[in-house]
Scaffold this active site. Sequence first.
Site, PDB file in Angstrom:
ATOM      1  N   HIS A   1       0.843  -1.210   0.000  1.00  0.00           N
ATOM      2  CA  HIS A   1       0.000   0.000   0.000  1.00  0.00           C
ATOM      3  C   HIS A   1       0.876   1.257   0.000  1.00  0.00           C
ATOM      4  O   HIS A   1       0.573   2.244  -0.684  1.00  0.00           O
ATOM      5  CB  HIS A   1      -0.861   0.059   1.268  1.00  0.00           C
TER       6      HIS A   1
ATOM      7  N   GLN B   1      -8.644  -7.156 -10.540  1.00  0.00           N
ATOM      8  CA  GLN B   1      -9.297  -5.954  -9.985  1.00  0.00           C
ATOM      9  C   GLN B   1      -8.851  -4.710 -10.758  1.00  0.00           C
ATOM     10  O   GLN B   1      -9.670  -3.843 -11.099  1.00  0.00           O
ATOM     11  CB  GLN B   1      -8.937  -5.829  -8.505  1.00  0.00           C
TER      12      GLN B   1
HETATM   13  O1  PAF Z   1      -7.860  -3.913  -3.082  1.00  0.00           O
HETATM   14  C1  PAF Z   1      -8.530  -3.536  -2.101  1.00  0.00           C
HETATM   15  O2  PAF Z   1      -8.000  -3.305  -1.019  1.00  0.00           O
HETATM   16  C2  PAF Z   1     -10.029  -3.399  -2.263  1.00  0.00           C
HETATM   17  O3  PAF Z   1     -10.559  -4.373  -3.107  1.00  0.00           O
HETATM   18  C3  PAF Z   1     -10.471  -1.985  -2.679  1.00  0.00           C
HETATM   19  C4  PAF Z   1      -9.941  -1.632  -4.064  1.00  0.00           C
HETATM   20  C5  PAF Z   1      -9.985  -0.965  -1.675  1.00  0.00           C
HETATM   21  C6  PAF Z   1     -12.002  -1.910  -2.746  1.00  0.00           C
HETATM   22  O4  PAF Z   1     -12.580  -2.207  -1.523  1.00  0.00           O
END
Ligand code: PAF
Length: 272
Positions: A28, A144
């Site tokens: 992150h 995603q």
């Molecule tokens: O990847 C994540 O942490 C989640 O899927 C997100 C993109 C924050 C959506 O809740």
Amino acid sequence: MRRRSRELKAGGRSIAFVPTMGFLHEGHLSLMREGRRRCDVLVASIFVNPAQFGPSEDFATYPRNMERDIALSREEGVDILFTPDRGEMYPPGFQTYVQLEQLPHHLCGLSRPVFFRGVATVVSKLFHIVEPDVAVFGEKDYQQLMVIRRMVADLDLGIDVVGGPTVREQGGLAMSSRNAYLTARQRPAALSLNRALQQAAGMVAGGEREAARVVAAARDLIESFADTAIDYIAVVDPETLEDVPVIDRPVRMALAVKVGATRLIDNLALVP
Ligand code: PAF
């Protein structure tokens, strides 16, 4: 949040946004740094989104540590940390969801049928609230990233979606908040995901073109570890996520494996 965004934009400042579910790790933080580099203001969000968890999944036990996340965000130079609660995001009567037609019918979407509907819905809500210029997502969650890129294009959201490279622990395990569930005994099995991908990249670089053989070798490697249950191993087109039988162009190899009760995913580009 929206008022702050609009004030900032009225003042000519550009906004980068990193949505997260918290329990922040180096993966992150690297996305935050990417956002920082690209815009004047960095916004991050922490919201464990109930809509993307199936009824038998780990919403209740998903790791959370808001105090630590706030401290880490501060250290990373996050200007605004948006932490809505469940009632704000999904008030009583909520009934509008964002659903893609094709991309969710591959890879993780097959065993997690509500996942991408939940992700697309919450991310589009967050985009409407934050109104960013740029949004940064990890390539670790490759499907995603593709879903969000498609949604942004299809709905004309006008946001630049940037993919950040997967950050790995020593030994190659892709960083994930769910790694916290792994016991010390399960770690070697967890490392087999990345080893299988590296092995596949080596096979393809060495001339192998049959996806089935690459997948079989990955399966053998992962299944040589106790406590692993493969959900899928696939070689797919990097855009459509359709299976590719012959690797005659760059493709994506993606896999999902349960190690004990922990579901891990990883992926890598395979370039012939
Ligand atoms: O990847 C994540 O942490 C989640 O899927 C997100 C993109 C924050 C959506 O809740």
